[in-house]
Structures are given as structure tokens and as C-alpha cells.
Design a protein around this motif. Structure first.
Motif, mmCIF file in Angstrom:
data_model
loop_
_atom_site.group_PDB
_atom_site.id
_atom_site.type_symbol
_atom_site.label_atom_id
_atom_site.label_comp_id
_atom_site.label_asym_id
_atom_site.label_seq_id
_atom_site.Cartn_x
_atom_site.Cartn_y
_atom_site.Cartn_z
ATOM 1 N N GLN A 2 0.837 -1.197 0.000
ATOM 2 C CA GLN A 2 0.000 0.000 0.000
ATOM 3 C C GLN A 2 0.877 1.253 0.000
ATOM 4 O OE1 GLN A 2 -3.494 -0.041 -0.378
ATOM 5 N NE2 GLN A 2 -2.823 -2.139 -0.826
ATOM 6 N N TYR A 3 0.435 2.265 -0.731
ATOM 7 C CA TYR A 3 1.164 3.518 -0.876
ATOM 8 C C TYR A 3 1.004 4.413 0.347
ATOM 9 C CZ TYR A 3 2.252 8.182 -2.813
ATOM 10 O OH TYR A 3 2.768 9.434 -3.043
ATOM 11 N N HIS A 4 2.110 5.037 0.774
ATOM 12 C CA HIS A 4 2.060 6.066 1.811
ATOM 13 C C HIS A 4 2.958 7.202 1.363
ATOM 14 C CE1 HIS A 4 0.042 3.300 4.627
ATOM 15 N NE2 HIS A 4 0.838 2.378 4.111
ATOM 16 N N GLY A 5 2.471 8.417 1.455
ATOM 17 C CA GLY A 5 3.239 9.565 0.962
ATOM 18 C C GLY A 5 4.274 10.062 1.944
ATOM 19 N N ASP A 6 5.030 9.129 2.540
ATOM 20 C CA ASP A 6 6.044 9.500 3.529
ATOM 21 C C ASP A 6 7.217 8.521 3.482
ATOM 22 O OD1 ASP A 6 5.357 7.121 5.026
ATOM 23 O OD2 ASP A 6 3.610 8.205 5.801
ATOM 24 N N ALA A 7 8.175 8.691 4.410
ATOM 25 C CA ALA A 7 9.421 7.915 4.389
ATOM 26 C C ALA A 7 9.398 6.753 5.374
ATOM 27 C CB ALA A 7 10.607 8.839 4.674
ATOM 28 N N ARG A 8 8.216 6.236 5.694
ATOM 29 C CA ARG A 8 8.137 5.200 6.735
ATOM 30 C C ARG A 8 8.949 3.945 6.413
ATOM 31 N NH1 ARG A 8 1.876 4.040 7.241
ATOM 32 N NH2 ARG A 8 1.836 6.280 6.798
ATOM 33 N N ALA A 9 9.188 3.662 5.134
ATOM 34 C CA ALA A 9 9.928 2.441 4.780
ATOM 35 C C ALA A 9 11.432 2.686 4.637
ATOM 36 C CB ALA A 9 9.370 1.834 3.497
ATOM 37 N N LEU A 10 11.857 3.920 4.870
ATOM 38 C CA LEU A 10 13.294 4.216 4.761
ATOM 39 C C LEU A 10 14.054 3.546 5.906
ATOM 40 C CD1 LEU A 10 15.679 5.719 3.480
ATOM 41 C CD2 LEU A 10 15.046 7.736 4.844
ATOM 42 N N ARG A 11 15.155 2.896 5.561
ATOM 43 C CA ARG A 11 15.992 2.264 6.583
ATOM 44 C C ARG A 11 17.339 2.973 6.678
ATOM 45 N NH1 ARG A 11 15.591 -3.903 4.976
ATOM 46 N NH2 ARG A 11 15.787 -2.910 2.933
ATOM 47 N N TYR A 12 18.074 2.624 7.742
ATOM 48 C CA TYR A 12 19.298 3.354 8.078
ATOM 49 C C TYR A 12 20.512 2.445 7.991
ATOM 50 C CZ TYR A 12 15.838 6.737 9.282
ATOM 51 O OH TYR A 12 14.780 7.602 9.180
ATOM 52 N N TYR A 13 21.498 2.921 7.250
ATOM 53 C CA TYR A 13 22.724 2.167 7.022
ATOM 54 C C TYR A 13 23.407 1.891 8.364
ATOM 55 C CZ TYR A 13 27.290 1.060 4.897
ATOM 56 O OH TYR A 13 28.459 0.452 4.499
ATOM 57 N N SER A 14 23.680 0.627 8.639
ATOM 58 C CA SER A 14 24.270 0.237 9.923
ATOM 59 C C SER A 14 25.224 -0.932 9.712
ATOM 60 C CB SER A 14 23.141 -0.146 10.897
ATOM 61 O OG SER A 14 23.670 -0.593 12.120
ATOM 62 N N PRO A 15 26.398 -0.628 9.096
ATOM 63 C CA PRO A 15 27.343 -1.710 8.800
ATOM 64 C C PRO A 15 27.978 -2.241 10.075
ATOM 65 C CG PRO A 15 28.351 0.413 8.338
ATOM 66 C CD PRO A 15 26.936 0.703 8.759
ATOM 67 N N PRO A 16 28.535 -3.453 10.043
ATOM 68 C CA PRO A 16 29.218 -3.975 11.238
ATOM 69 C C PRO A 16 30.464 -3.136 11.510
ATOM 70 C CG PRO A 16 29.613 -5.399 9.345
ATOM 71 C CD PRO A 16 28.598 -4.385 8.912
ATOM 72 N N PRO A 17 30.912 -3.076 12.779
ATOM 73 C CA PRO A 17 32.097 -2.271 13.092
ATOM 74 C C PRO A 17 33.303 -2.747 12.283
ATOM 75 C CG PRO A 17 31.430 -3.652 14.975
ATOM 76 C CD PRO A 17 30.332 -3.717 13.964
ATOM 77 N N THR A 18 34.084 -1.787 11.762
ATOM 78 C CA THR A 18 35.222 -2.146 10.909
ATOM 79 C C THR A 18 36.382 -2.676 11.737
ATOM 80 O OG1 THR A 18 35.717 0.215 10.959
ATOM 81 C CG2 THR A 18 34.783 -0.662 8.919
ATOM 82 N N THR A 19 36.338 -2.425 13.062
ATOM 83 C CA THR A 19 37.429 -2.839 13.938
ATOM 84 C C THR A 19 37.338 -4.326 14.297
ATOM 85 O OG1 THR A 19 36.085 -1.992 15.746
ATOM 86 C CG2 THR A 19 37.881 -0.585 14.978
ATOM 87 N N GLY A 20 36.132 -4.858 14.321
ATOM 88 C CA GLY A 20 35.940 -6.241 14.742
ATOM 89 C C GLY A 20 36.373 -7.248 13.691
ATOM 90 N N GLN A 21 35.891 -8.482 13.845
ATOM 91 C CA GLN A 21 36.186 -9.513 12.851
ATOM 92 C C GLN A 21 35.431 -9.198 11.567
ATOM 93 O OE1 GLN A 21 34.167 -11.804 15.488
ATOM 94 N NE2 GLN A 21 35.887 -12.797 16.522
ATOM 95 N N SER A 22 35.799 -9.952 10.521
ATOM 96 C CA SER A 22 35.074 -9.778 9.262
ATOM 97 C C SER A 22 33.651 -10.300 9.455
ATOM 98 C CB SER A 22 35.793 -10.513 8.140
ATOM 99 O OG SER A 22 36.054 -11.842 8.521
ATOM 100 N N PRO A 23 32.708 -9.788 8.652
ATOM 101 C CA PRO A 23 31.321 -10.217 8.839
ATOM 102 C C PRO A 23 31.135 -11.695 8.503
ATOM 103 C CG PRO A 23 31.545 -8.891 6.843
ATOM 104 C CD PRO A 23 32.861 -8.844 7.549
ATOM 105 N N ASN A 24 30.031 -12.229 8.950
ATOM 106 C CA ASN A 24 29.695 -13.624 8.679
ATOM 107 C C ASN A 24 28.171 -13.727 8.555
ATOM 108 O OD1 ASN A 24 30.564 -16.274 8.250
ATOM 109 N ND2 ASN A 24 30.055 -16.856 10.359
ATOM 110 N N PHE A 25 27.640 -13.090 7.491
ATOM 111 C CA PHE A 25 26.188 -13.026 7.318
ATOM 112 C C PHE A 25 25.689 -14.252 6.563
ATOM 113 C CE2 PHE A 25 26.875 -8.163 6.777
ATOM 114 C CZ PHE A 25 26.950 -7.978 8.146
ATOM 115 N N ASP A 26 24.831 -15.010 7.204
ATOM 116 C CA ASP A 26 24.218 -16.164 6.537
ATOM 117 C C ASP A 26 23.007 -15.682 5.734
ATOM 118 O OD1 ASP A 26 23.082 -18.487 5.691
ATOM 119 O OD2 ASP A 26 22.777 -19.346 7.701
#
Ligand code: 0WD
Ligand code: CA
Length: 378
Positions: free
Chosen positions: A53-77
């Protein structure tokens, strides 16, 4: 007698049927200087919810949240949750330009430059323009674009080719899973709130979308188009859209120089075209291994993508892409002369050939909905 004959022989020539106009697509024909492309500016946005359904707003906008660059490499299944947590959009529903027209109807009075600006513009989806940009280099998939003129504006809406329909209806299960994995990657990389953490436990629902609506111009063609945006980066140097937007992609892990070369020639072209049009500055790639895990990330700045093929004889050239697109838009503008939403021209292209055009007077091809035409005619 002879003289009179000379005049009459010239006549039938004028009555010969004109050859149907067509547009060639060979890259060599479009390698001039890079054409003018106005920095895209965002006019607005809209969201589609889990029920589409259409909504004339940004409710579906998400926010970039990458894993910390200092930690281990990612492991996304990326296969986690498949197929139980996968809700897909009903692809039998041909939405055409409808959601964009919904936005346009509500904002036509507030457009910069007034309603006269819209009368000179081209309205379409960003994805349609992406296909035009990559046409000179595309060797696999053709396309069809329907066009009509209404109150001066040229509307372009893609039509699924018979071959694409067959492919979609016979989509192999592995391809369906691969599509899921692309959306799953977004879930690992995005949060629902600025500064929040991703929650990869939820459903993947491809009905949900955040779309930005932009104004630009290619050569002398004013453009109003919309494109789906994956997320915004709250920490971007500029918080002004579209420069805060981030495009997320997955791709196969590469292990040889040959694999990288092929990636630069084919995938980066598509990534560049899509993000350049909308003004998205960065594409973040997750490279997946054969088991479907993303173990490495790489950011590709859109404006640096061409560097990977600049010295490659078999690479792509942004000028060719943009010059071809401009030529197609002129071709369409000159073909669709009559102002009539029921008169549709179908532009068709298959790899190896030119773009051809046919006139469609049947109601089947008309794509501007009655609710739009009637509301605009008030
Ligand atoms: O009805 C049609 N013929 C089309 C409708 C063709 C192309 C797009 N659309 C709709 C999409 O459903 C979406 O709401 O327009 C919106 C997006 O338009 P766009 O930004 O112009 O499309 P594009 O640049 O081709 O795709 C952007 C993203 C894709 O991201 P990736 O990273 O895969 O390029 O939009 C999504 C997808 O996430 N997307 C779709 N989602 C659901 N159904 C579809 C689709 N058919 N196509 C693209
Ligand atoms: Ca994406």
C-alpha cells in the motif's frame, strides 16, 4: 509529353511507405563527449508497506548500519530464514507507473517551475532509464518500453517482454533463493532507526519499498523519475538526499583476476548506471561464498567505477551510455507527437538489433490509469 511524364513519375515516389524509423545501438555511434546531466535533486518520496500500500512518507526508509570495521570480518548467513520468512510481491500485478503517478498527482501543484515544467518533462522509473543506459553493451536481455504523451508530458513505462515472462514463470528455485539472499543482505546492513542495530530475525517482505522522487535533466530532456532506495547513511558527509543514500548489492566472491575483470565489465556497469542516475554516491557490496555467507564488504564509490574499465578495450564508457539514452529520449519525443493518453507507442529492442517502434491503438497497451487522467483533467 515527355516533360509531363517526368513530373508524374516523381509523384509515386512520395507515396512510397516510409521505412519505419529505428534507432541503432552500437557503442561506436555514441562515443562523443559526456552529455549534460543535471545533478539529481530529490522532490519527495513515498513508501510501500508490507501489503504494497502507498504512503506519501518515508516510513519504509531504513538506516545504514554496517558492522564495526574494527571487529572480525562479517559472517552473514544470507540463506537464514529461507523460505519460511520470505514474503514476495505478487509479480502478476503490473503496477506500471501507478505509485509514481499517485505521488505526482498529489504534488503536481508544488513542483518547482510550476505545471509548465511538468509539461516538458519525461516521467518514468529510474530502473527503465538504467536499462536504456546499459543497452549499447547488453547482449542478453531485450526490453520493451511503452510511451504516451499526456498534457505535454512524455510517460515511459516498461512492458514485460514475452521472453522475460517465460523466464519469470520458470524461475529456477535456486534463482528464487538468490533473490532472497539479496534482500537478506539488506536486513543485515540496515536498522529501522538512525543509530539502531540491524535485526536479521524478521521477515523478508519484497512488498516493502522506499522510493525517492527526483528531478534531473539529460541534455535538453527534463526528467522526473523515481527509484527504490535501500537506505540512508546517518553518518554521511552530507545528510541531503540523494547524497546520503547507499545502494546495497551482493555478488559472488572472486578469486582470480579474470573473475574481477568480468565483474568490472558487466556488474559494475549495471551498478554504475543505476546509482549514477539517482545520484547515489556509494554502492556497498557484500561478497558471498558458495555456502551463501557474506564474509567481506567493499564500498564502490559510484564516481570511481569507470576507473576499473577505463583502460579496458572491452570495457564500458559512461559517455556512450548517456549519449545513447539522450538519443533514445529524442527518438521517443519525435515519435510520440500526438497528445493522447490512449495512443501508445511500443519501443522494442533485442540485443544485436536497433530499437524499433510500433503504434498501439488498442486499450490493452494504454498505461495511464483512468483515475490519473481524470484527476489531471479537472
Ligand atoms: O512494473 C514494472 N515493470 C517495474 C516496477 C519495473 C521496475 C521497477 N518496478 C517497481 C519496483 O517494484 C519498485 O517498487 O519500481 C520500484 C523500483 O523502481 P526502480 O528503482 O526504478 O527499479 P530498479 O532500479 O530496477 O530496482 C531497484 C530495486 C532493486 O534493487 P537491486 O539492488 O536488486 O537493483 O528495486 C527492487 C530491487 O530491490 N525491485 C523490485 N522489487 C520488487 N519487485 C522489483 C520488482 N519487480 N524490481 C526492482
Ligand atoms: Ca540493492
Amino acid at each position: 509529353k515527355r516533360g509531363a511524364e517526368k513530373i508524374t513519375v516523381a509523384e509515386p515516389c512520395n507515396k512510397l511507405p516510409r521505412p519505419a524509423p529505428s534507432l541503432p545501438t552500437e557503442p561506436a555511434l555514441y562515443s562523443g563527449p559526456f552529455p549534460f546531466y543535471r545533478r539529481p535533486s530529490e522532490l519527495g518520496c513515498f513508501s510501500l508497506d508490507a501489503q504494497r500500500q502507498y504512503h506519501g512518507d518515508a516510513r519504509a526508509l531504513r538506516y545504514y548500519s554496517p558492522p564495526p570495521t574494527t571487529g572480525q570480518s562479517p559472517n552473514f548467513d544470507l540463506r537464514d530464514g529461507y523460505p519460511d520468512h520470505y514474503q514476495t510481491r505478487d509479480e502478476e500485478v503490473q503496477e506500471r507507473l501507478d505509485h509514481l503517478l499517485h505521488w505526482l498527482l498529489e504534488h503536481r501543484g508544488q513542483l518547482e517551475g510550476g505545471p509548465s515544467w511538468l509539461a516538458g518533462a519525461i516521467v518514468t522509473w529510474r530502473g527503465h532509464l538504467t536499462k536504456l543506459l546499459t543497452t549499447p553493451y547488453e547482449r542478453q536481455e531485450g526490453w520493451q518500453l511503452a510511451a504516451c504523451r499526456f498534457q505535454g508530458t512524455l510517460y515511459l513505462s516498461e512492458v514485460e517482454t514475452p521472453a522475460a515472462r517465460v523466464q519469470r514463470l520458470n524461475r529456477p528455485p535456486l534463482l528464487r533463493e538468490l533473490m532472497y539472499m539479496g534482500y537478506k543482505f539488506e536486513q543485515y546492513m540496515c536498522a529501522d532507526k538512525p543509530g539502531g542495530s540491524p535485526d536479521p530475525s524478521g521477515e523478508v517482505n519484497t512488498n516493502v519499498a522506499f522510493c525517492s522522487v527526483l528531478r534531473s535533466r539529460l541534455g535538453n530532456h527534463p526528467l522526473l523519475f523515481s527509484g527504490e532506495v535501500d537506505c540512508t547513511d546517518p553518518q554521511a558527509p552530507s545528510t541531503q538526499p540523494p547524497t546520503c543514500y547507499v545502494e546495497l548489492k551482493t555478488s559472488k566472491e572472486m578469486h582470480s583476476p579474470g573473475q574481477w575483470k568480468s565483474f568490472y565489465r558487466h556488474k559494475l556497469l549495471k551498478w554504475w548506471a543505476q546509482s549514477f542516475l539517482l545520484g547515489v554516491p556509494n554502492v556497498v557490496a557484500g561478497f558471498r561464498n558458495p555456502e551463501g555467507f557474506v564474509c567481506s564488504l567493499k564500498t564502490f564509490p559510484t564516481m570511481e567505477m569507470f576507473e576499473y574499465v577505463r583502460n579496458d578495450r572491452d570495457g564500458w564508457n559512461p559517455s556512450v551510455c548517456m549519449n545513447f539514452c539522450a538519443a533514445f529520449l529524442s527518438f521517443a519525443q519525435n515519435t510520440v507527437v500526438q497528445d493522447d493518453p490512449r495512443l501508445v507507442y511500443l519501443f522494442s529492442w533485442e540485443p544485436g538489433g536497433p530499437v524499433t517502434v510500433s503504434e498501439q491503438r488498442d486499450a490493452l497497451h494504454a498505461f495511464l490509469p483512468t483515475w490519473y487522467v481524470e484527476a489531471m483533467t479537472q
